[in-house]
Design a protein around this motif. Structure first.
Motif, PDB file in Angstrom:
ATOM      1  N   ARG A 198       0.814  -1.225   0.000  1.00  0.00           N
ATOM      2  CA  ARG A 198       0.000   0.000   0.000  1.00  0.00           C
ATOM      3  C   ARG A 198       0.843   1.269   0.000  1.00  0.00           C
ATOM      4  NH1 ARG A 198      -5.591  -0.773   3.152  1.00  0.00           N
ATOM      5  NH2 ARG A 198      -5.976  -2.894   2.494  1.00  0.00           N
TER       6      ARG A 198
ATOM      7  N   GLN B 223      -2.211  -6.130  11.610  1.00  0.00           N
ATOM      8  CA  GLN B 223      -2.965  -4.874  11.673  1.00  0.00           C
ATOM      9  C   GLN B 223      -1.988  -3.726  11.899  1.00  0.00           C
ATOM     10  OE1 GLN B 223      -4.394  -7.542  13.750  1.00  0.00           O
ATOM     11  NE2 GLN B 223      -5.384  -7.961  11.812  1.00  0.00           N
TER      12      GLN B 223
ATOM     13  N   ARG C 280      -1.561   0.708  11.978  1.00  0.00           N
ATOM     14  CA  ARG C 280      -2.246   1.982  12.176  1.00  0.00           C
ATOM     15  C   ARG C 280      -1.244   3.079  11.831  1.00  0.00           C
ATOM     16  NH1 ARG C 280      -6.646   3.263  15.518  1.00  0.00           N
ATOM     17  NH2 ARG C 280      -6.528   1.169  16.387  1.00  0.00           N
TER      18      ARG C 280
ATOM     19  N   ARG D 188      -7.187   5.196  11.288  1.00  0.00           N
ATOM     20  CA  ARG D 188      -7.845   3.942  10.966  1.00  0.00           C
ATOM     21  C   ARG D 188      -6.835   2.838  10.663  1.00  0.00           C
ATOM     22  NH1 ARG D 188     -13.189   3.900   7.899  1.00  0.00           N
ATOM     23  NH2 ARG D 188     -13.766   1.734   8.200  1.00  0.00           N
ATOM     24  N   GLU D 189      -7.046   1.691  11.298  1.00  0.00           N
ATOM     25  CA  GLU D 189      -6.188   0.529  11.054  1.00  0.00           C
ATOM     26  C   GLU D 189      -6.456  -0.055   9.676  1.00  0.00           C
ATOM     27  OE1 GLU D 189      -6.364  -2.587  13.976  1.00  0.00           O
ATOM     28  OE2 GLU D 189      -5.647  -1.283  15.561  1.00  0.00           O
ATOM     29  N   TRP D 190      -5.441  -0.753   9.168  1.00  0.00           N
ATOM     30  CA  TRP D 190      -5.619  -1.523   7.952  1.00  0.00           C
ATOM     31  C   TRP D 190      -4.898  -2.849   8.107  1.00  0.00           C
ATOM     32  CZ3 TRP D 190      -1.858   2.248   8.153  1.00  0.00           C
ATOM     33  CH2 TRP D 190      -0.596   1.941   7.666  1.00  0.00           C
ATOM     34  N   ASP D 191      -5.339  -3.836   7.338  1.00  0.00           N
ATOM     35  CA  ASP D 191      -4.711  -5.153   7.338  1.00  0.00           C
ATOM     36  C   ASP D 191      -3.652  -5.206   6.255  1.00  0.00           C
ATOM     37  OD1 ASP D 191      -6.356  -6.114   9.350  1.00  0.00           O
ATOM     38  OD2 ASP D 191      -7.832  -6.923   7.964  1.00  0.00           O
TER      39      ASP D 191
END
Length: 74
Positions: free
Chosen positions: A17, A32, A34, A40-43
């Motif tokens: 990403r 996870q 942040r 907001r967290e993302w995987d």
């Protein structure tokens, strides 16, 4: 590339990403993350992660400081 277990709290670069984040935990096959300043967290897939460079950590810190100073959320 062999996936490694990243420690909670570590600052890593998600190459999938193109983002830098802090490891918050592990859930199933994902890690996870942040944003360093919160948000907001993302995987992320473990194979897409590597330790953040000094410049990437500094950039993430500056982004977080700028967000705090303007009162906006990340």
């Amino acid at each position: 590339m062999t996936a490694q277990k990243h420690e909670v709290g570590a600052i890593v670069r998600d190459t999938g990403r193109n983002r830098t984040g802090r490891v918050m935990g592990h859930e199933g096959p994902y890690v996870q993350l942040r944003p360093v300043g919160g948000g907001r967290e993302w995987d992320a897939r473990p194979g897409d992660l590597r330790p953040a460079t000094r410049d990437e950590r500094l950039s993430a810190d500056v982004t977080a400081a700028n967000a705090r100073s303007t009162g906006r959320c990340l």
